[in-house]
Design a protein around this motif. Structure first.
Motif, short mmCIF file in Angstrom:
data_model
loop_
_atom_site.label_atom_id
_atom_site.label_comp_id
_atom_site.label_asym_id
_atom_site.label_seq_id
_atom_site.Cartn_x
_atom_site.Cartn_y
_atom_site.Cartn_z
N UNK A 1 0.82 -1.22 0.00
CA UNK A 1 0.00 0.00 0.00
C UNK A 1 0.85 1.26 0.00
N UNK A 2 1.85 1.33 0.87
CA UNK A 2 2.69 2.54 0.94
C UNK A 2 3.46 2.77 -0.36
N UNK A 3 4.07 1.70 -0.90
CA UNK A 3 4.82 1.85 -2.15
C UNK A 3 3.88 2.22 -3.29
N UNK A 4 2.68 1.64 -3.29
CA UNK A 4 1.69 1.99 -4.32
C UNK A 4 1.27 3.43 -4.21
N UNK A 5 1.03 3.89 -2.97
CA UNK A 5 0.66 5.29 -2.77
C UNK A 5 1.77 6.22 -3.25
N UNK A 6 3.00 5.87 -2.92
CA UNK A 6 4.17 6.65 -3.35
C UNK A 6 4.22 6.74 -4.87
N UNK B 1 -8.85 -4.69 -6.61
CA UNK B 1 -8.46 -4.92 -5.23
C UNK B 1 -8.86 -6.33 -4.83
N UNK B 2 -7.94 -7.02 -4.21
CA UNK B 2 -8.18 -8.34 -3.62
C UNK B 2 -7.65 -8.28 -2.21
N UNK B 3 -8.45 -8.70 -1.25
CA UNK B 3 -8.02 -8.62 0.14
C UNK B 3 -7.73 -7.21 0.58
N UNK B 4 -8.37 -6.24 -0.06
CA UNK B 4 -8.20 -4.84 0.32
C UNK B 4 -6.91 -4.21 -0.18
N UNK C 1 7.59 -1.96 -6.34
CA UNK C 1 6.35 -1.80 -5.59
C UNK C 1 6.28 -2.64 -4.32
N UNK C 2 7.39 -3.31 -3.99
CA UNK C 2 7.43 -4.15 -2.80
C UNK C 2 6.22 -5.09 -2.75
#
Length: 96
Positions: free
Chosen positions: A11-16, A43-46, A73-74
């Motif tokens: 999520x953080x890497x995606x947001x970045x 989205x899968x599993x949020x 993207x980790x």
């Protein structure tokens, strides 16, 4: 062999990547390189997830297939063999 790649983005890497504007460029480069038969995003599993159907000729292709998702993207990456309808029919016909 047809495989399904599931890349679950951090999520953080995606947001970045979204904030910096790099996600569209990264996805385009990755898709241009991999040339998937099909590509789906949602989205899968949020979590942001990419599902790609690829033709993998050799297991040595695993590093170049997965690394862009790992490094940029980790992401958690899973690859598994899959079949289409014709593949399944061919496989089942060999059970007799």
């Amino acid at each position: 062999m047809r495989v399904l790649l599931k890349a679950t983005l951090d999520t953080e890497k995606g947001n970045e990547a979204i904030r910096s504007g790099k996600l569209p460029e990264l996805m385009k480069e990755t898709l241009d390189q991999l040339k998937p038969e099909a590509a789906y995003f949602g989205t899968l599993g949020g979590k942001r997830t990419a599902l790609l159907v690829l033709d993998m000729q050799d297991s040595s292709q695993l590093p170049p297939i997965g690394e862009p998702f790992f490094m940029q993207l980790n992401a958690e990456v899973e690859v598994c063999p899959i079949m289409n309808r014709e593949d399944l029919q061919t496989g089942l016909s060999q059970l007799r």
